[in-house]
Scaffold this motif. Structure first.
Motif, mmCIF file in Angstrom:
data_model
loop_
_atom_site.group_PDB
_atom_site.id
_atom_site.type_symbol
_atom_site.label_atom_id
_atom_site.label_comp_id
_atom_site.label_asym_id
_atom_site.label_seq_id
_atom_site.Cartn_x
_atom_site.Cartn_y
_atom_site.Cartn_z
ATOM 1 N N GLU A 546 -43.939 -22.261 22.072
ATOM 2 C CA GLU A 546 -43.968 -23.815 22.321
ATOM 3 C C GLU A 546 -43.025 -24.074 23.207
ATOM 4 O O GLU A 546 -41.867 -23.633 23.308
ATOM 5 C CB GLU A 546 -44.347 -24.366 21.087
ATOM 6 N N VAL A 547 -43.038 -25.412 23.766
ATOM 7 C CA VAL A 547 -42.148 -25.850 24.795
ATOM 8 C C VAL A 547 -40.767 -26.134 24.203
ATOM 9 O O VAL A 547 -39.846 -25.722 24.678
ATOM 10 C CB VAL A 547 -42.663 -27.274 25.342
ATOM 11 N N LEU A 548 -40.847 -26.595 22.764
ATOM 12 C CA LEU A 548 -39.529 -26.884 22.154
ATOM 13 C C LEU A 548 -38.774 -25.586 21.784
ATOM 14 O O LEU A 548 -37.541 -25.342 22.050
ATOM 15 C CB LEU A 548 -39.740 -27.637 20.852
ATOM 16 N N ALA A 553 -34.335 -21.814 23.147
ATOM 17 C CA ALA A 553 -34.202 -20.297 23.545
ATOM 18 C C ALA A 553 -33.631 -20.222 24.903
ATOM 19 O O ALA A 553 -32.506 -19.476 24.900
ATOM 20 C CB ALA A 553 -35.652 -19.478 23.387
ATOM 21 N N ALA A 554 -33.914 -20.954 25.833
ATOM 22 C CA ALA A 554 -33.331 -21.024 26.988
ATOM 23 C C ALA A 554 -31.813 -21.350 27.060
ATOM 24 O O ALA A 554 -30.953 -20.883 27.654
ATOM 25 C CB ALA A 554 -33.998 -21.864 28.057
ATOM 26 N N PHE A 555 -31.523 -22.487 26.195
ATOM 27 C CA PHE A 555 -30.171 -22.928 26.110
ATOM 28 C C PHE A 555 -29.386 -21.963 25.375
ATOM 29 O O PHE A 555 -28.078 -21.751 25.666
ATOM 30 C CB PHE A 555 -30.442 -24.173 25.276
ATOM 31 N N SER A 556 -29.986 -21.409 24.437
ATOM 32 C CA SER A 556 -29.324 -20.298 23.637
ATOM 33 C C SER A 556 -28.846 -19.016 24.515
ATOM 34 O O SER A 556 -27.625 -18.708 24.677
ATOM 35 C CB SER A 556 -30.053 -19.801 22.355
ATOM 36 N N PHE A 598 -24.023 -18.556 20.252
ATOM 37 C CA PHE A 598 -25.458 -18.888 20.783
ATOM 38 C C PHE A 598 -26.520 -18.063 20.642
ATOM 39 O O PHE A 598 -27.722 -18.570 20.469
ATOM 40 C CB PHE A 598 -25.026 -18.881 22.397
ATOM 41 N N LEU A 599 -26.123 -16.807 20.471
ATOM 42 C CA LEU A 599 -27.529 -15.899 20.535
ATOM 43 C C LEU A 599 -27.772 -15.976 18.895
ATOM 44 O O LEU A 599 -29.057 -15.612 18.592
ATOM 45 C CB LEU A 599 -26.928 -14.383 20.589
ATOM 46 N N CYS A 600 -27.055 -16.542 17.924
ATOM 47 C CA CYS A 600 -27.674 -16.623 16.427
ATOM 48 C C CYS A 600 -28.723 -17.545 16.300
ATOM 49 O O CYS A 600 -29.545 -17.470 15.362
ATOM 50 C CB CYS A 600 -26.506 -16.662 15.543
ATOM 51 N N SER A 601 -28.613 -18.549 17.187
ATOM 52 C CA SER A 601 -29.786 -19.494 17.315
ATOM 53 C C SER A 601 -31.176 -19.004 17.546
ATOM 54 O O SER A 601 -31.979 -19.534 17.046
ATOM 55 C CB SER A 601 -29.476 -20.547 18.124
#
Length: 814
Positions: A546-548, A553-556, A598-601
């Protein structure tokens, strides 16, 4: 006609009795019948004579014995029937012959009759006391099956109980649940309708009205019944009415434009051809006695010579009535005299109509049943021949005993009686259809056999015509059927067939038509929009599709890449003053921990599982403590570095590189210990949240121990607050290498994010709870990396002239 054994016969040849007004001064006149002759009943009586003649000419049944008969007209009235019953039972009729060869002149062995149920009941109560068997051919009241009240009563026509059950099944078969009901105000109509209403109630059929009347009632009573029919909403009318009463009602309805109604008739009138003249009853349906064939009967009925007619007052009246002339001396002035040219074969009358012998066959079978009973009482069957003694003295009680046992076949029709004196019930389903000659004809469209297994008694094998000649089954319901997805709610004060259709409540369904209740779906199911089927609830979680999820994921990944790029920049310029001045070892460790933050998100995105639930919370807690520990270490280094510049200070030896590493390891180890205890006692686990939304399932990670989660979060907050306080204290130190300002600002953002996270986390629904947690992780991580490392990278990459030891040591160069 006299004979060795005499059989009585009682028929309603006239339908009215002369009303005598008594003045109590002279002897009352004898009861007399009036009105026109019912040619159908005349045929019944003649069929009895025909059957007796057949038996008298038989060499197998009662050989050498002659049966006689004594036939009376009851006028379809109870007083006349009772008078006839007494005459037949006490033997006071005039003796036909006085010779010695007449063994029992004037005494009847059995009586055939009556047509109606009410006269039959009156007769049965009288002759039952004398054990004289009575066999009715047309009395169908179910009450007559009671052997305690009517021990000597038999009949060849089925009881109305069977017909009532058949009519109820017929109404149910066509989906009619809202009907009107009319009945004769007699034992036949009242008992028959009572049986029908009881059967109809069991089938779920409601009755809008139930009215009774009789042809002897005042015209206002008949008119009231007709008005009720006109005003009613029920399209289907079940009429348990005697044919004479029905004719009166239909005549009343025909005075005005008759209402379109679907008539369902009892056998009494629906097979009476005299009724076919009421064309507005086209489409009428009902049960009739099976059609039959009696060889030789038509010829016998037409064999009426003038001498035979003149010898019988009844036949004389019939002859004069149908040919509208007078025989011989009975003629008076201005009346035509029968001249002998009258031909009964050209007569169109119910008397001569043998195309659909129904009740006539019941008379025929009744005569043969009595004959077989007499045969079994006076004859001995030896070597396939019967030896009969006409001088044998038998009483009517012996005939009664033998009548209970008879079982024979005549013309292909089986005759027997059960313990109640009833035959096996079998009917034809009759439908009034338009004929090619524009008239109405009775057509057999099905059968009903009560001897068949339950559910197989009823058979329709031809298309039916309905009211107004329609080929579509009429609809007669108080309320339309409730479709699936709704339930029935009864209308106050109305029968159970009148209801409203209410949509099922949220979360419930009904998958049947006319369902009285709705049923909740199982926990993990939810109704469709029509609320007639339960479908599995959609499972909702923050996914990569999904978009969200894609944005987060992109920001992460972008944040992790930014941290790696920053580390690469710092590594490439590791010898530069700005990198060396800001504790490069802690800076690299901080960048590493930020990459992990960042990656743990990413562990928060996707379907929760046992491992992902444990990993996401522990990885988040440990990496953030590692990150804050590094920031805290850098803050302490700033403070210690300033104190080390003071004269006589030796503090830096207590906070060298080893102590810095131990500080980071110690703070991180405490968080690892907390997470270990949390996972050991009550770890997070995947859970289907069924309470947050009724229509969907939220797949989420339950905290397991909420205390463990808030301790982990609280420990991070405690370190962040401590780091913020130290950075705030060191923010105004004069050296350019002082990071305290940047750390203070980054901790301010960090604390603001996590303070606002708590109410947002608690109040966010479903998958947005996870999104809020990811946003907090990313926001705080970006705040740290941008506030602490962005200014330094800017100087390294774009302002290399400021990246000198001199510039860094110049206190006035801000």
């Amino acid at each position: 006609m006299d004979g060795d054994f005499v059989i009585g016969g009682v028929f309603s040849i006239h339908t009215y009795m002369h009303t005598v007004k008594h003045n109590y001064t002279i002897m009352p006149e004898p009861l007399k019948c009036t009105g026109r002759i019912e040619s159908r009943e005349l045929r019944f009586s003649r069929a009895m004579v025909f059957a007796i003649d057949e038996i008298n000419n038989s060499t197998e049944l009662l050989p050498s014995i002659k049966l006689g008969y004594s036939i009376h007209d009851s006028c379809a009235s109870v007083p006349r029937t009772m008078q006839v019953a007494f005459q037949l039972s006490n033997g006071l009729d005039p003796v036909f012959y006085t010779g010695n060869n007449c063994s029992q002149s004037g005494m009847v062995m059995a009586i055939i009759g009556e047509s109606g149920s009410t006269p039959s009941i009156s007769m049965a109560r009288i002759i039952g006391s004398f054990n004289i068997p009575q066999v009715s051919y047309f009395a169908t009241c179910a009450c007559l099956s009671d052997k305690q009240q009517y021990p000597s009563f038999f009949r060849t026509i089925p009881s109305d109980q069977f017909q009532a059950d058949a009519l109820a099944k017929l109404v149910k078969h066509f989906g009619w649940t809202w009907i009107g009901a009319v009945r004769s105000d007699s034992d036949y109509g009242n008992n028959g309708m009572a049986s029908f209403l009881d059967a109809a109630q069991k089938e779920g059929i409601c009755v809008e009205y139930s009215e009774s009347f009789h042809r002897a009632h005042p015209h206002s009573r008949i008119q009231r019944v007709a008005d009720i029919i006109r005003r009613s909403t029920a399209v289907v009318i079940v009429a348990f009415v005697a044919s004479g009463d029905m004719r009166i009602l239909l005549e009343e309805l025909s005075h005005k434009p008759p209402p379109p109604r679907q008539w369902i008739g009892s056998e009494s009138w629906v097979t009476n051809k005299d009724m076919l003249r009421f064309s507005f009853c086209t489409g009428a349906v009902g049960f009739g006695i099976q059609k039959s064939l009696i060889p030789g009967l038509r010829e016998f009925l037409l064999d009426l010579s003038p001498s035979k007619v003149a010898a019988s007052p009844l036949l004389t009246e019939f002859w004069e009535d149908v040919f509208n002339c007078r025989l011989g001396k009975s003629a008076v002035m201005d009346e035509s005299v029968c001249d002998g040219t009258e031909d009964i074969q050209t007569l169109n009358s119910r008397y001569t109509d043998t195309s659909q012998l129904r009740i006539t066959n019941m008379v025929y079978k009744a005569v043969y049943a009595i004959a077989h009973a007499i045969h079994n009482a006076v004859c001995q069957d030896t070597n396939s021949t019967a030896q009969c003694d006409k001088f044998t003295k038998i009483r009517s009680k012996q005939v009664l005993t033998q009548l209970k046992k008879v079982h024979f076949s005549q013309n292909g029709y089986d005759v027997s009686f059960d313990a109640n004196g009833d035959p096996v019930a079998a009917y034809e389903l009759v439908n009034w259809q338009k004929s090619e000659s524009a008239g109405i004809q009775m057509v057999t469209v099905g059968h009903y056999d009560a001897s068949q297994p339950v559910g197989q008694e009823f058979l329709i094998n031809r298309d039916l015509t309905w009211m107004l000649g329609s080929t579509h089954v009429p609809v007669s319901v108080c309320s339309d059927s409730c479709p699936p997805g709704t339930r029935k709610v009864l209308q106050k004060g109305k029968p159970t067939c009148c209801y409203d259709c209410i949509l099922c409540p949220e979360g419930e369904i009904s998958n049947d038509t006319d369902s009285p209740d709705c049923f909740p779906c199982p926990n993990e199911f939810w109704p469709n929009t029509e609320r007639d089927t339960c479908f599995p609830k959609p499972i909702e979680f923050l996914s990569f599709d999904e978009v969200l999820g894609i944005i987060l994921a992109a920001f992460s990944v972008g944040g992790a890449c930014l941290a790696i790029i920053t580390a690469a920049v710092f590594f490439h310029h590791r010898t530069s003053p700005i990198v060396r001045a800001n504790n490069s070892e802690l800076s690299f460790l901080l960048l590493f921990s930020l990459s992990l933050c960042f990656l743990c998100s990413l562990t928060f995105i996707g379907a929760p599982s046992d491992w992902s639930c444990m990993l996401r919370h522990t990885a988040f807690g440990i990496t953030f403590v590692l990150c804050i520990s590094c920031v805290l270490g850098k803050t302490i280094v700033v403070l210690m570095a300033f104190k080390a510049t003071l004269p006589g200070s030796n503090v830096m030896k207590w906070f060298g590189p080893l102590q810095q590493r131990m500080t980071v390891v110690s703070f991180t180890f405490i968080q690892v210990l907390i997470c270990t205890i949390w996972l050991g006692l009550s770890p997070p686990f995947p859970m289907k949240n069924l309470t947050m939304y009724k229509e969907r399932i939220i797949l989420e990670c339950a905290l397991g121990s909420a205390i463990g989660f808030w301790v982990v979060l609280g420990y991070i907050g405690l370190l962040a607050f401590f780091c913020f306080v130290l950075a705030a204290l060191a923010r105004k130190l004069p050296d350019n290498f002082n990071e305290a300002k940047l750390i203070t600002f980054s901790m301010l953002i960090f604390c603001a994010v996590w303070i606002t996270f708590i109410p947002a986390y608690v109040s966010s629904p479903g998958k947005f709870t996870v999104a809020v947690e990811i946003f907090a992780i990313l926001a705080s991580s970006f705040g740290l990396i941008l506030c602490i490392f962005a200014p330094k990278c800017f100087i390294i990459l774009f302002k290399p002239e400021k990246n000198t030891k001199k510039r860094l040591m110049n206190k006035n160069d801000i």
